[in-house]
Write a protein that holds these residues in place. Structure first.
Motif, short mmCIF file in Angstrom:
data_model
loop_
_atom_site.label_atom_id
_atom_site.label_comp_id
_atom_site.label_asym_id
_atom_site.label_seq_id
_atom_site.Cartn_x
_atom_site.Cartn_y
_atom_site.Cartn_z
N LEU A 156 -3.28 10.12 -11.96
CA LEU A 156 -1.95 10.53 -12.41
C LEU A 156 -0.92 9.46 -12.07
CD1 LEU A 156 -1.90 14.23 -11.14
CD2 LEU A 156 -2.18 13.46 -13.50
N SER A 157 -0.02 9.21 -12.99
CA SER A 157 1.13 8.37 -12.71
C SER A 157 2.19 9.23 -12.01
CB SER A 157 1.72 7.82 -14.01
OG SER A 157 2.24 8.88 -14.80
N THR A 158 3.19 8.60 -11.43
CA THR A 158 4.27 9.38 -10.83
C THR A 158 5.00 10.16 -11.92
OG1 THR A 158 5.75 7.46 -10.91
CG2 THR A 158 4.61 7.87 -8.83
N THR A 159 5.09 9.59 -13.10
CA THR A 159 5.74 10.28 -14.22
C THR A 159 4.99 11.54 -14.60
OG1 THR A 159 6.59 8.18 -15.05
CG2 THR A 159 6.56 10.03 -16.59
N LYS A 160 3.67 11.45 -14.72
CA LYS A 160 2.86 12.61 -15.08
C LYS A 160 2.91 13.67 -13.98
CE LYS A 160 0.13 15.00 -17.67
NZ LYS A 160 0.69 15.70 -18.81
N LEU A 161 2.82 13.24 -12.71
CA LEU A 161 2.91 14.19 -11.61
C LEU A 161 4.28 14.87 -11.61
CD1 LEU A 161 1.61 15.52 -9.16
CD2 LEU A 161 2.34 13.54 -7.78
N GLU B 59 6.07 15.51 -14.28
CA GLU B 59 6.03 16.49 -15.37
C GLU B 59 5.30 17.76 -14.94
OE1 GLU B 59 4.17 14.51 -18.68
OE2 GLU B 59 5.81 13.05 -18.85
N ILE B 60 4.22 17.60 -14.20
CA ILE B 60 3.40 18.73 -13.76
C ILE B 60 4.14 19.58 -12.73
CG2 ILE B 60 1.30 19.37 -12.48
CD1 ILE B 60 -0.01 16.85 -13.75
N THR B 61 4.83 18.92 -11.80
CA THR B 61 5.41 19.61 -10.64
C THR B 61 6.89 19.95 -10.77
OG1 THR B 61 5.98 17.52 -9.55
CG2 THR B 61 3.80 18.48 -9.06
N GLY B 62 7.59 19.25 -11.65
CA GLY B 62 9.03 19.44 -11.73
C GLY B 62 9.79 18.69 -10.65
N GLY C 132 -0.16 19.92 -7.95
CA GLY C 132 -0.11 19.01 -9.10
C GLY C 132 -1.26 18.03 -9.14
N ILE C 133 -1.70 17.58 -7.97
CA ILE C 133 -2.83 16.64 -7.94
C ILE C 133 -4.15 17.37 -7.68
CG2 ILE C 133 -1.49 14.60 -7.34
CD1 ILE C 133 -2.21 14.96 -4.44
N ASN C 134 -4.07 18.71 -7.62
CA ASN C 134 -5.26 19.54 -7.53
C ASN C 134 -6.06 19.26 -6.25
OD1 ASN C 134 -6.91 21.58 -8.45
ND2 ASN C 134 -8.13 20.26 -9.76
N VAL C 135 -5.33 19.24 -5.13
CA VAL C 135 -5.95 18.96 -3.82
C VAL C 135 -5.54 20.07 -2.86
CG1 VAL C 135 -5.92 17.38 -1.85
CG2 VAL C 135 -5.97 16.47 -4.16
N SER C 136 -6.49 20.56 -2.09
CA SER C 136 -6.17 21.59 -1.10
C SER C 136 -5.42 20.97 0.07
CB SER C 136 -7.45 22.26 -0.59
OG SER C 136 -8.17 21.36 0.24
N VAL C 137 -4.67 21.78 0.76
CA VAL C 137 -3.96 21.33 1.95
C VAL C 137 -4.96 20.81 2.97
CG1 VAL C 137 -2.48 22.06 3.88
CG2 VAL C 137 -2.03 22.90 1.57
N ASP C 138 -6.10 21.50 3.12
CA ASP C 138 -7.12 21.08 4.07
C ASP C 138 -7.64 19.68 3.74
OD1 ASP C 138 -8.90 21.58 6.31
OD2 ASP C 138 -10.49 21.73 4.81
N SER C 139 -7.93 19.42 2.48
CA SER C 139 -8.40 18.10 2.08
C SER C 139 -7.35 17.03 2.37
CB SER C 139 -8.74 18.07 0.59
OG SER C 139 -9.86 18.86 0.32
N PHE C 140 -6.11 17.35 2.07
CA PHE C 140 -5.03 16.39 2.26
C PHE C 140 -4.80 16.09 3.74
CE2 PHE C 140 -0.55 15.09 2.47
CZ PHE C 140 -0.54 14.09 1.52
N MET C 141 -4.85 17.13 4.55
CA MET C 141 -4.52 16.97 5.97
C MET C 141 -5.69 16.46 6.82
SD MET C 141 -1.33 17.98 6.27
CE MET C 141 -1.09 18.41 7.97
N ASN C 142 -6.92 16.76 6.42
CA ASN C 142 -8.04 16.55 7.33
C ASN C 142 -9.15 15.65 6.82
OD1 ASN C 142 -7.06 18.38 9.38
ND2 ASN C 142 -7.47 19.99 7.90
#
Length: 107
Positions: free
Chosen positions: A20-25, A27-30, A58-68
């Protein structure tokens, strides 16, 4: 600071993995692409939990995946829709839906 890692570089890493580009993200997230860029470049820090939640959805990632550093397991569109529906329900309706899901699982 809320995180013991560089939030911006981590966000950029996961955003790029999601293709995803920052532009696309944006658009997805507002959330504005400028704000996303500022987060990724360390010019903004300590975003609200709502912003983090919207970005991770927006990037389809769980908090757990992102944090750990757990492996990223993307949700299918159907799973994502089911999660959104589940989150919109009252507590009693969530319990009822879980009961139905268990019935289907055991069939």
């Amino acid at each position: 600071m809320l995180f013991d890692f560089n939030l911006g570089s981590r966000l950029r890493e996961f955003r790029k993995k999601a293709n995803l580009s920052t532009t696309k993200l944006s658009e997805i997230t507002g959330i504005s692409s400028g704000y996303i860029s500022e987060l990724e470049n360390g010019k903004k820090s300590d975003p609200s939990f709502e912003i983090i939640y919207r970005l991770l959805r927006g990037i389809n990632v769980s908090v757990d995946s992102f944090m750990n550093d757990t492996p990223v397991v993307p949700l299918s569109p159907e799973s994502k829709e089911l999660v959104d529906i589940f989150n919109s329900l009252s507590s009693s309706k969530r319990k009822a839906l879980l009961s139905v899901a268990h019935v289907f699982k055991n069939m």
